[in-house]
Structures are given as C-alpha cells and as structure tokens.
Write a protein that holds these residues in place. Structure first.
Motif, PDB file in Angstrom:
ATOM      1  N   TYR A 419      18.270  53.974  13.498  1.00  0.00           N
ATOM      2  CA  TYR A 419      16.888  54.209  13.951  1.00  0.00           C
ATOM      3  C   TYR A 419      16.043  54.783  12.810  1.00  0.00           C
ATOM      4  CZ  TYR A 419      13.077  56.861  16.120  1.00  0.00           C
ATOM      5  OH  TYR A 419      11.853  57.418  16.422  1.00  0.00           O
ATOM      6  N   TYR A 420      16.578  55.791  12.116  1.00  0.00           N
ATOM      7  CA  TYR A 420      15.811  56.412  11.029  1.00  0.00           C
ATOM      8  C   TYR A 420      15.643  55.440   9.854  1.00  0.00           C
ATOM      9  CZ  TYR A 420      16.023  60.920  13.381  1.00  0.00           C
ATOM     10  OH  TYR A 420      15.867  61.939  14.287  1.00  0.00           O
ATOM     11  N   PHE A 421      16.667  54.644   9.569  1.00  0.00           N
ATOM     12  CA  PHE A 421      16.542  53.618   8.531  1.00  0.00           C
ATOM     13  C   PHE A 421      15.437  52.627   8.902  1.00  0.00           C
ATOM     14  CE2 PHE A 421      17.599  49.255   7.272  1.00  0.00           C
ATOM     15  CZ  PHE A 421      17.589  49.379   5.883  1.00  0.00           C
ATOM     16  N   ALA A 422      15.434  52.190  10.162  1.00  0.00           N
ATOM     17  CA  ALA A 422      14.424  51.235  10.622  1.00  0.00           C
ATOM     18  C   ALA A 422      13.023  51.823  10.506  1.00  0.00           C
ATOM     19  CB  ALA A 422      14.711  50.823  12.066  1.00  0.00           C
ATOM     20  N   GLN A 423      12.885  53.096  10.870  1.00  0.00           N
ATOM     21  CA  GLN A 423      11.575  53.751  10.773  1.00  0.00           C
ATOM     22  C   GLN A 423      11.053  53.738   9.336  1.00  0.00           C
ATOM     23  OE1 GLN A 423       9.571  55.853  13.267  1.00  0.00           O
ATOM     24  NE2 GLN A 423      10.525  54.204  14.438  1.00  0.00           N
ATOM     25  N   GLN A 424      11.940  53.953   8.388  1.00  0.00           N
ATOM     26  CA  GLN A 424      11.538  53.947   6.974  1.00  0.00           C
ATOM     27  C   GLN A 424      10.995  52.595   6.549  1.00  0.00           C
ATOM     28  OE1 GLN A 424      15.025  55.162   4.842  1.00  0.00           O
ATOM     29  NE2 GLN A 424      15.026  57.233   5.716  1.00  0.00           N
ATOM     30  N   SER A 426       9.281  50.549   8.679  1.00  0.00           N
ATOM     31  CA  SER A 426       8.242  50.185   9.658  1.00  0.00           C
ATOM     32  C   SER A 426       8.771  49.287  10.778  1.00  0.00           C
ATOM     33  CB  SER A 426       7.050  49.501   8.955  1.00  0.00           C
ATOM     34  OG  SER A 426       6.467  50.369   8.009  1.00  0.00           O
ATOM     35  N   ILE A 427      10.008  49.566  11.192  1.00  0.00           N
ATOM     36  CA  ILE A 427      10.627  48.831  12.292  1.00  0.00           C
ATOM     37  C   ILE A 427      10.928  49.820  13.405  1.00  0.00           C
ATOM     38  CG2 ILE A 427      12.572  47.375  13.006  1.00  0.00           C
ATOM     39  CD1 ILE A 427      12.966  46.762   9.967  1.00  0.00           C
ATOM     40  N   ASN A 428      10.607  49.443  14.627  1.00  0.00           N
ATOM     41  CA  ASN A 428      10.851  50.325  15.757  1.00  0.00           C
ATOM     42  C   ASN A 428      11.998  49.789  16.613  1.00  0.00           C
ATOM     43  OD1 ASN A 428      10.532  52.390  17.624  1.00  0.00           O
ATOM     44  ND2 ASN A 428       9.064  51.222  18.840  1.00  0.00           N
ATOM     45  N   ILE A 429      13.062  50.561  16.729  1.00  0.00           N
ATOM     46  CA  ILE A 429      14.161  50.265  17.644  1.00  0.00           C
ATOM     47  C   ILE A 429      14.413  51.530  18.466  1.00  0.00           C
ATOM     48  CG2 ILE A 429      15.203  48.582  16.079  1.00  0.00           C
ATOM     49  CD1 ILE A 429      17.320  50.706  15.390  1.00  0.00           C
ATOM     50  N   GLN A 455       8.493  35.493  12.062  1.00  0.00           N
ATOM     51  CA  GLN A 455       9.185  35.670  10.785  1.00  0.00           C
ATOM     52  C   GLN A 455       9.355  37.148  10.470  1.00  0.00           C
ATOM     53  OE1 GLN A 455      10.495  33.008   8.912  1.00  0.00           O
ATOM     54  NE2 GLN A 455      11.590  34.781   8.092  1.00  0.00           N
ATOM     55  N   ASP A 456       8.349  37.968  10.784  1.00  0.00           N
ATOM     56  CA  ASP A 456       8.450  39.414  10.548  1.00  0.00           C
ATOM     57  C   ASP A 456       9.599  40.018  11.340  1.00  0.00           C
ATOM     58  OD1 ASP A 456       6.380  39.446   8.779  1.00  0.00           O
ATOM     59  OD2 ASP A 456       4.878  40.207  10.192  1.00  0.00           O
ATOM     60  N   ILE A 457       9.741  39.592  12.593  1.00  0.00           N
ATOM     61  CA  ILE A 457      10.818  40.128  13.425  1.00  0.00           C
ATOM     62  C   ILE A 457      12.174  39.631  12.924  1.00  0.00           C
ATOM     63  CG2 ILE A 457      11.841  39.998  15.738  1.00  0.00           C
ATOM     64  CD1 ILE A 457       9.046  40.315  16.892  1.00  0.00           C
ATOM     65  N   GLN A 458      12.239  38.365  12.529  1.00  0.00           N
ATOM     66  CA  GLN A 458      13.488  37.838  11.968  1.00  0.00           C
ATOM     67  C   GLN A 458      13.884  38.606  10.711  1.00  0.00           C
ATOM     68  OE1 GLN A 458      13.760  33.493  11.634  1.00  0.00           O
ATOM     69  NE2 GLN A 458      12.176  33.287  13.198  1.00  0.00           N
ATOM     70  N   ASP A 459      12.912  38.876   9.850  1.00  0.00           N
ATOM     71  CA  ASP A 459      13.194  39.632   8.619  1.00  0.00           C
ATOM     72  C   ASP A 459      13.674  41.040   8.949  1.00  0.00           C
ATOM     73  OD1 ASP A 459      12.400  37.426   7.176  1.00  0.00           O
ATOM     74  OD2 ASP A 459      10.399  38.209   6.697  1.00  0.00           O
ATOM     75  N   ALA A 460      13.055  41.645   9.979  1.00  0.00           N
ATOM     76  CA  ALA A 460      13.447  42.997  10.385  1.00  0.00           C
ATOM     77  C   ALA A 460      14.892  43.014  10.885  1.00  0.00           C
ATOM     78  CB  ALA A 460      12.500  43.520  11.464  1.00  0.00           C
ATOM     79  N   ILE A 461      15.248  42.035  11.695  1.00  0.00           N
ATOM     80  CA  ILE A 461      16.618  41.956  12.212  1.00  0.00           C
ATOM     81  C   ILE A 461      17.607  41.741  11.076  1.00  0.00           C
ATOM     82  CG2 ILE A 461      18.187  40.544  13.611  1.00  0.00           C
ATOM     83  CD1 ILE A 461      15.828  40.103  15.558  1.00  0.00           C
ATOM     84  N   MET A 462      17.262  40.871  10.130  1.00  0.00           N
ATOM     85  CA  MET A 462      18.150  40.631   8.989  1.00  0.00           C
ATOM     86  C   MET A 462      18.354  41.906   8.171  1.00  0.00           C
ATOM     87  SD  MET A 462      19.248  37.580   9.260  1.00  0.00           S
ATOM     88  CE  MET A 462      20.082  37.506   7.674  1.00  0.00           C
ATOM     89  N   LEU A 463      17.293  42.698   8.032  1.00  0.00           N
ATOM     90  CA  LEU A 463      17.394  43.960   7.296  1.00  0.00           C
ATOM     91  C   LEU A 463      18.352  44.914   8.008  1.00  0.00           C
ATOM     92  CD1 LEU A 463      16.250  45.495   4.828  1.00  0.00           C
ATOM     93  CD2 LEU A 463      14.498  46.436   6.359  1.00  0.00           C
ATOM     94  N   ALA A 465      20.774  44.031  10.011  1.00  0.00           N
ATOM     95  CA  ALA A 465      22.120  43.468   9.902  1.00  0.00           C
ATOM     96  C   ALA A 465      22.737  43.784   8.532  1.00  0.00           C
ATOM     97  CB  ALA A 465      22.068  41.956  10.121  1.00  0.00           C
ATOM     98  N   ASP A 466      21.945  43.686   7.485  1.00  0.00           N
ATOM     99  CA  ASP A 466      22.441  44.016   6.143  1.00  0.00           C
ATOM    100  C   ASP A 466      22.824  45.489   6.074  1.00  0.00           C
ATOM    101  OD1 ASP A 466      22.068  41.422   5.286  1.00  0.00           O
ATOM    102  OD2 ASP A 466      20.125  41.810   4.343  1.00  0.00           O
ATOM    103  N   TRP A 467      22.042  46.350   6.721  1.00  0.00           N
ATOM    104  CA  TRP A 467      22.345  47.793   6.736  1.00  0.00           C
ATOM    105  C   TRP A 467      23.675  48.042   7.434  1.00  0.00           C
ATOM    106  CZ3 TRP A 467      23.148  51.457  10.534  1.00  0.00           C
ATOM    107  CH2 TRP A 467      23.112  52.795  10.136  1.00  0.00           C
TER     108      TRP A 467
END
Length: 478
Positions: A419-424, A426-429, A455-463, A465-467
């Motif tokens: 969650y904190y990684f996503a916030q950094q 600009s992704i909200n989970i 595409q923005d959401i796909q990129d966010a999910i990929m990020l 997944a990589d984490w």
C-alpha cells in the motif's frame, strides 16, 4: 425491463467466463437453441448476436456458432481463509482506516482502491434529462424543508422498483438517507449501545469497520470465504455471545464477492427470529449482479421483523449520487421519532430526479446495460492480473457480481508495505489488514475493477506485480 434474449446471453457469458464453455466449443444451432429454451428463432438470433457483439462467440459459415478463442481465459486458485474463534473486541487500526479513506477519495491517484464505477458507466444523459424533467414539474412545496423520512414519491418508486425484482417493502417502512453508510450509522445508534458487540463476517468492508470503531461498538468476527460464511458459526455467535445485532451482506459482499444461496438467506432470517438478533442487511451491490436477475435479499424471508434492509444507488448508479435507504420493520416502529430526528434530510431535487429515472424506465435500462459490461470488465481485470503476476503464487477471487477483487499473496508479502509503495507511485489500493483483526489478511489487498482497464491502470498493476516479485526474490535470497 430485461429482455429474454439479454438474460439468456448473460447466462451463456457466465458459463464462458467460468470455463464451463471452452474455447472453440460449438454451441447449439439457432433452431436447437430455440427449442431447448422454448423461445422464438428471432429471440435465439438476438441472443447470439449480442454475444457476438461482446466478443464472446463467433459464427462460422455453414458450421454454426463457436466460443471465441481470441480471449485467453486462464484459471487461478481462489483465496484461502483462516479459521478462528472470535471474542468481542474493539476495532483496531482506526488511524490507518482514516488514512485509507482519505486516499480513496483522492482523484489524483490511480483508482484501484475505492470501489466505484467509472464515470463512463454512469448514465449521465439519462440523469440529466430526469433531473430537468423533475425540476420542470416541481411544486411550490418541493422548495420547502423536505420530509426527513424521504420524499413519498421516491419511497413509492423504490417500493414499485423492488416489487419488479420479486420482493415488496411498503413505502411507509422506507426511510431515505444520504447514502448507505449514514443509514447504517443511524440504525446502529438506535438499536445498540456504546460498547455493544456487532456480529459480522470477515474479511469485511473496511468502511463498516471504521464506522463501528467511531461509534465505539465492538465486533465479533465470523470466518468468511469466497463461498460465503458458516451459518453454524453465526448461530453460535447469536446464541452465546450476547450480541443482539448482526451486520451482513448476502449479495456480492465486499471484498469477497460471494452471493449466498436462497436457502442460506432464509436460514439467516430464521436464526434472527429464533435468537431475537437484528440483522442489518447492507444490499448495496445487489443490482450489480452479473446475472440478469437481481438476487433476493435476506429481507424477503423476514417474517418476524428482525431484518433491517439498507442500501443505496452509489454502486449501481454513481458514487456521487448520495441517495440511500433503510427499511424499518413494524417491530421497530417505536423508533420512528428518534429516526426522524437523526436522519438528515436528502436534497429534494435529487430525490425527484431519481423518481423520474425509475418511472421512466431509464434506471432499469441502465442496469440492463450495466450488468454485462461489468461482467466483461471484471473478467478483463482478472485475466490481466493473472498475466501480470506470472510466476507468483497469487490467489484471486471470482465474484458473482459487484466489482471488488480480493488478491492473496504468499505470506512473505506485506500488503501494508505494498500500500505504501503504491502511494509513492500515485496508485491507490487497500491493504487487507483493514478488513479484519489480528493481521489475518495482511498478505492480501483489495482492488477496484469499476474503471476501464486503461493503460494507466495496466501500468500500475504491472508495477505492483514487479514489486511483489522483487519482494519474493529478496526473501528467497535472505
């Protein structure tokens, strides 16, 4: 009104998504299908044409109709859930709950957190026309203070609308509220006291847990899974805990997406009467079914008056359209004066606009169009998530309606750290930690599938997944 061909198309689409009909499988011919379903050839043809338009089947000349193969449908394991015994306890993590709530309404973040529909799925033009018509036909008294119970026309409209779906609630039992959460707040404060315990299944919608914490109520948790929850454990809690209130969602529960069987719903109504334990039923996702038929609520089987029915149009129409309701049984009519005092009156023009939307059939038409779109969109998310988290032991819910997705990762993955990684970035989970107590769901997160898979959401999910892969790799090395 849902046409028969639309209902049949949704049934076939569900079988395709669930893998009952596999790629390249031949479907019944139009003539066979019409005989099997006892429908006309025109209805059968309309059904198959709708499935073609949705990209689920295709016609092969002189051969018939086949399930389309271009969409790769992969299966993934469902989340597993811990078993536990629960005693009355306070809701923890209130500060984190508040922080997550603030992030959920931040429109600068990528919307994977708060469960809400994309603006592109909101019937904006139909709403505009209904509000304009409602304003055109307003009476002088519509500009005075409104009835705290709600505009009588809207209460009548809801009563008629639900009757079409197979259950009846009298207009005098309906109270209009500023959304579902205010409705829950008013009810909880009137049928329980500070320090009382509320029975609920977990993982459970974190907003409800936050509300109970703010109202200083304790909780008694029942283990839930993607199939529902154990009614034996519910009865045990009703019988032995001393709690006299339950908070349940039977239709497409947030975050797991399960829909209880009619037999289970009937049993819950019977248990409520047997132990004189009130069931507050939050039915906010019922109209987001992937099936053409809205599932019945627990309230349908309530003969003794121990089920309080609540909901709103925020999930089926628009998150910003703050119109909800709670329905009080005759058994609780003595609370009418208190309810009228505490219930905040709802904007009259909005109420009248919704009246027009319902009676003009525009709301029913919106739901008819929304359901297959949601089913397709949620399945697109599921398939993309499966692809994105390749080589990760990720488990994923398969909801029957609604648009919340529950993801479970290996125990090494900290959902709060994610969650904190996503916030950094600009992704909200929403981390699983806030859906129950004792850190049971800390390796889980909830995602919103209500927005288009851009595409923005796909990129966010990929990020994300990589984490996750990086975290697992680090743990493996360590």
């Amino acid at each position: 009104m849902t046409f028969q061909y639309q209902s049949l198309a949704q049934q076939i689409a569900q079988k395709i998504y669930q893998g009952e009909l596999v790629a390249e499988q031949r479907l019944s011919s139009l003539r066979q299908f019409s005989k099997q379903q006892n429908i006309s050839l025109n209805t059968a043809k309309s059904c198959y044409e709708l499935l073609e338009a949705q990209g689920l089947i295709y016609a092969k000349e002189k051969s018939g109709y086949f399930v389309k193969t271009q969409q790769k449908i992969q299966k993934v394991a469902l989340p597993n859930h811990p078993d536990f015994q629960s005693q009355p306890r306070k809701v923890s993590n209130l500060e984190l709950q508040m922080q997550i709530h603030e992030a959920a309404i931040n429109n600068d973040l990528i919307h994977l957190g708060s469960v809400q529909l994309s603006p592109n799925l909101v019937p904006v033009e139909a709403l505009r026309r209904s509000i304009q018509r409602a304003l055109k036909h307003t009476k002088p008294e519509d500009f005075l203070y409104s009835d705290r119970q709600g505009n009588v026309q809207l209460r009548e409209a809801f009563s008629a609308h639900w009757a079409e779906d197979g259950f009846y609630i009298a207009k005098d039992d309906i109270y209009i509220s500023n959304g579902c959460m205010p409705a829950l707040s008013v009810i909880i404060q009137n049928i329980s006291q500070v320090g009382d315990s509320i029975i609920l299944p977990t993982p459970n919608f974190n907003g409800q847990l936050q509300l109970l914490a703010l109202l200083k109520r304790k909780i008694i948790e029942i283990p839930a899974n993607t199939e529902g929850f154990d009614l034996g454990r519910l009865e045990q809690a009703m019988q032995n805990s001393g709690a006299k209130v339950c908070l349940l969602t039977a239709n497409f529960q947030n975050p797991l997406g399960f829909c209880l069987s009619n037999a289970d719903k009937e049993k819950i109504a019977q248990l409520a009467a047997k132990y004189q334990c009130y069931v507050i039923e939050d039915d906010i996702y019922a109209e987001c079914s992937f099936d053409a038929q809205r599932p019945l609520p627990i309230k349908y089987w309530d003969q003794a008056g121990y089920v309080i029915y609540c909901g709103s149009v925020s999930k089926s129409l628009s998150a910003s359209y703050r119109v909800g309701w709670f329905c009080m049984p005759q058994r609780l009519k003595h609370l009418h004066a208190a309810l009228m005092t505490q219930n905040v009156a709802v904007n009259t023009p909005l109420q009248l606009g919704l009246v027009d939307l319902i009676y003009s059939r525009a709301y029913r038409q919106h739901l008819t169009e929304l359901r297959p779109k949601l089913m397709l969109q949620v399945e697109q998310y599921r398939q993309f998530l499966i692809d994105a988290f390749y080589e990760v032991d990720m488990r994923l819910s398969h909801p029957q309606g609604g648009y919340a997705l529950w993801l479970q990762f290996p125990e090494q993955i900290d959902g709060l750290a994610m969650y904190y990684f996503a916030q950094q970035h600009s992704i909200n989970i929403v981390p699983g930690l806030v859906f129950g107590e004792e850190g049971r769901y800390n390796n889980c997160i909830r995602l919103n599938a209500g927005h288009e898979l851009s595409q923005d959401i796909q990129d966010a999910i990929m990020l994300l997944a990589d984490w996750v892969r990086a975290q697992l790799s680090e743990n493996k090395v360590a």
